[in-house]
Scaffold this motif. Structure first.
Motif, PDB file in Angstrom:
ATOM      1  N   GLU A 153       0.857  -1.373  -0.055  1.00 19.95           N
ATOM      2  CA  GLU A 153       0.038   0.033   0.099  1.00 19.95           C
ATOM      3  C   GLU A 153       0.727   1.243  -0.140  1.00 19.95           C
ATOM      4  O   GLU A 153       0.270   2.218  -0.690  1.00 19.95           O
ATOM      5  CB  GLU A 153      -0.804   0.045   1.168  1.00 19.95           C
ATOM      6  CG  GLU A 153      -1.991  -0.852   1.305  1.00 19.95           C
ATOM      7  CD  GLU A 153      -2.927  -0.903   2.396  1.00 19.95           C
ATOM      8  OE1 GLU A 153      -2.961   0.184   3.123  1.00 19.95           O
ATOM      9  OE2 GLU A 153      -3.543  -1.683   2.522  1.00 19.95           O
ATOM     10  N   ALA A 154       1.961   1.264   0.786  1.00 23.08           N
ATOM     11  CA  ALA A 154       2.893   2.314   0.792  1.00 23.08           C
ATOM     12  C   ALA A 154       3.746   2.389  -0.542  1.00 23.08           C
ATOM     13  O   ALA A 154       4.211   3.534  -0.738  1.00 23.08           O
ATOM     14  CB  ALA A 154       3.909   2.079   1.818  1.00 23.08           C
ATOM     15  N   ASP A 155       3.809   1.579  -1.120  1.00 22.00           N
ATOM     16  CA  ASP A 155       4.379   1.518  -2.570  1.00 22.00           C
ATOM     17  C   ASP A 155       3.625   2.051  -3.812  1.00 22.00           C
ATOM     18  O   ASP A 155       2.654   1.267  -4.154  1.00 22.00           O
ATOM     19  CB  ASP A 155       5.022   0.389  -2.835  1.00 22.00           C
ATOM     20  CG  ASP A 155       5.847  -0.134  -4.469  1.00 22.00           C
ATOM     21  OD1 ASP A 155       6.025   1.202  -4.889  1.00 22.00           O
ATOM     22  OD2 ASP A 155       6.159  -1.059  -4.914  1.00 22.00           O
ATOM     23  N   ASN A 156       3.618   3.422  -4.320  1.00 24.91           N
ATOM     24  CA  ASN A 156       2.884   3.895  -5.365  1.00 24.91           C
ATOM     25  C   ASN A 156       3.327   3.271  -6.536  1.00 24.91           C
ATOM     26  O   ASN A 156       3.070   3.863  -7.696  1.00 24.91           O
ATOM     27  CB  ASN A 156       2.393   5.234  -5.047  1.00 24.91           C
ATOM     28  CG  ASN A 156       4.039   6.021  -5.193  1.00 24.91           C
ATOM     29  OD1 ASN A 156       4.803   5.497  -5.497  1.00 24.91           O
ATOM     30  ND2 ASN A 156       3.642   7.269  -4.749  1.00 24.91           N
ATOM     31  N   GLY A 157       4.291   2.757  -6.859  1.00 27.11           N
ATOM     32  CA  GLY A 157       5.083   2.239  -7.953  1.00 27.11           C
ATOM     33  C   GLY A 157       6.295   3.335  -8.598  1.00 27.11           C
ATOM     34  O   GLY A 157       6.523   2.978  -9.604  1.00 27.11           O
ATOM     35  N   GLY A 158       6.008   4.344  -7.722  1.00 28.32           N
ATOM     36  CA  GLY A 158       7.226   5.561  -8.350  1.00 28.32           C
ATOM     37  C   GLY A 158       8.545   5.246  -7.702  1.00 28.32           C
ATOM     38  O   GLY A 158       8.971   4.018  -7.385  1.00 28.32           O
ATOM     39  N   LYS A 159       9.252   6.190  -7.989  1.00 29.00           N
ATOM     40  CA  LYS A 159      10.787   5.863  -7.624  1.00 29.00           C
ATOM     41  C   LYS A 159      11.265   6.799  -6.371  1.00 29.00           C
ATOM     42  O   LYS A 159      12.458   6.989  -6.176  1.00 29.00           O
ATOM     43  CB  LYS A 159      11.560   6.541  -8.785  1.00 29.00           C
ATOM     44  CG  LYS A 159      11.400   5.495  -9.960  1.00 29.00           C
ATOM     45  CD  LYS A 159      12.252   6.117 -11.272  1.00 29.00           C
ATOM     46  CE  LYS A 159      12.118   5.425 -12.321  1.00 29.00           C
ATOM     47  NZ  LYS A 159      12.784   5.779 -13.587  1.00 29.00           N
ATOM     48  N   SER A 160      10.024   7.306  -5.900  1.00 31.84           N
ATOM     49  CA  SER A 160      10.540   8.132  -4.470  1.00 31.84           C
ATOM     50  C   SER A 160      11.273   7.018  -3.375  1.00 31.84           C
ATOM     51  O   SER A 160      10.970   5.833  -3.457  1.00 31.84           O
ATOM     52  CB  SER A 160       9.150   8.524  -3.816  1.00 31.84           C
ATOM     53  OG  SER A 160       8.505   7.501  -3.409  1.00 31.84           O
ATOM     54  N   LYS A 161      11.878   7.815  -2.275  1.00 29.61           N
ATOM     55  CA  LYS A 161      12.415   6.993  -1.523  1.00 29.61           C
ATOM     56  C   LYS A 161      11.447   6.012  -0.733  1.00 29.61           C
ATOM     57  O   LYS A 161      11.784   4.983  -0.376  1.00 29.61           O
ATOM     58  CB  LYS A 161      13.131   7.998  -0.494  1.00 29.61           C
ATOM     59  CG  LYS A 161      14.220   7.181   0.424  1.00 29.61           C
ATOM     60  CD  LYS A 161      14.816   8.153   1.435  1.00 29.61           C
ATOM     61  CE  LYS A 161      15.594   7.485   2.487  1.00 29.61           C
ATOM     62  NZ  LYS A 161      16.471   8.269   3.361  1.00 29.61           N
ATOM     63  N   ALA A 162      10.531   6.418  -0.330  1.00 28.60           N
ATOM     64  CA  ALA A 162       9.523   6.021   0.407  1.00 28.60           C
ATOM     65  C   ALA A 162       8.738   4.608  -0.417  1.00 28.60           C
ATOM     66  O   ALA A 162       8.719   3.533   0.026  1.00 28.60           O
ATOM     67  CB  ALA A 162       8.351   7.000   0.821  1.00 28.60           C
ATOM     68  N   ALA A 163       8.585   5.082  -1.671  1.00 31.49           N
ATOM     69  CA  ALA A 163       8.129   3.828  -2.574  1.00 31.49           C
ATOM     70  C   ALA A 163       8.987   2.593  -2.797  1.00 31.49           C
ATOM     71  O   ALA A 163       8.678   1.587  -2.636  1.00 31.49           O
ATOM     72  CB  ALA A 163       7.561   4.452  -3.756  1.00 31.49           C
ATOM     73  N   THR A 164      10.124   3.327  -2.749  1.00 27.45           N
ATOM     74  CA  THR A 164      11.401   2.044  -3.189  1.00 27.45           C
ATOM     75  C   THR A 164      11.739   1.314  -1.853  1.00 27.45           C
ATOM     76  O   THR A 164      12.042   0.014  -1.814  1.00 27.45           O
ATOM     77  CB  THR A 164      12.614   2.518  -3.810  1.00 27.45           C
ATOM     78  OG1 THR A 164      13.010   3.870  -2.981  1.00 27.45           O
ATOM     79  CG2 THR A 164      12.519   3.325  -5.194  1.00 27.45           C
TER      80      THR A 164
END
Length: 198
Positions: A79-90
């Motif tokens: 759920e915390a992974d929005n598929g993007g390249k942000s630090k939080a997502a990775t």
């Protein structure tokens, strides 16, 4: 002390105990002192008590971790992974992948222990506070034999600081006390003194 006066002799004869669980080791000491260290009472932190009741159920612990606990942790990371390249997502993606591998590795864990910490190391079989609560709730709720054992050992279970007790543990203990001739569970606490937001 009323229980001791009214039922202590019978409880001792039948090898039964009165349980009082609380949150801190300091509270355990205070309550034990007030009860004059009487061995009729089991006074313990919630986590230590729960672990003491489930630790011999190794296959059930493994199953609860594989089927319920780790999938819930993995789902939260996804759920915390929005598929993007942000630090939080990775970081969330990497943690979900690591948890998946650890979930697979649980099949090779021979024994589990309570790590008395915030964190679990699944591959080593070490369970932290929150995982002990989740596993215990799962086992107590789903294992009729464990419910019966707890009911026979502890006709009275008191939960101190109930306002901070995990809802899943309240539900599990309510299952234990749901039938005739099973323990009485008492919850004591003040919602105005709630510390945790769960």
């Amino acid at each position: 002390e009323v229980i001791r006066d009214l039922h202590g002799k019978r409880l001792r004869r039948d090898g039964q105990k009165v349980v009082c669980v609380t949150y801190t080791k300091r509270a355990v000491t205070v309550i034990s002192e007030r009860l004059r260290w009487d061995d009729l009472y089991v006074v313990s932190t919630l986590h230590s008590f729960l672990w003491g009741e489930i630790r011999q159920f190794t296959p059930d612990i493994r199953r609860a971790l594989i089927e319920h606990v780790l999938p819930a942790h993995i789902a939260r990371q996804k759920e915390a992974d929005n598929g993007g390249k942000s630090k939080a997502a990775t970081e969330a993606r990497a943690k979900a992948e690591r948890l998946e591998k650890e979930r697979e590795g649980l099949k090779d864990v021979f024994d589990f222990k309570y790590a008395d910490s915030q964190f679990s190391d699944y591959v080593k079989g070490e369970l932290g506070h929150d995982d002990v609560v989740s596993v215990a709730a799962s086992l107590i709720t789903s294992n009729a034999r464990l419910q019966k054992i707890m009911g026979q050992k502890y006709p009275y279970i008191f939960v101190d600081e109930a306002q901070d007790t995990h809802e899943e543990i309240v539900q599990a203990l309510n299952v234990v006390c749901a039938g005739d001739g099973v323990p009485i569970v008492g919850y004591f606490g003040d919602p105005m003194q709630q510390i945790y937001d769960k």
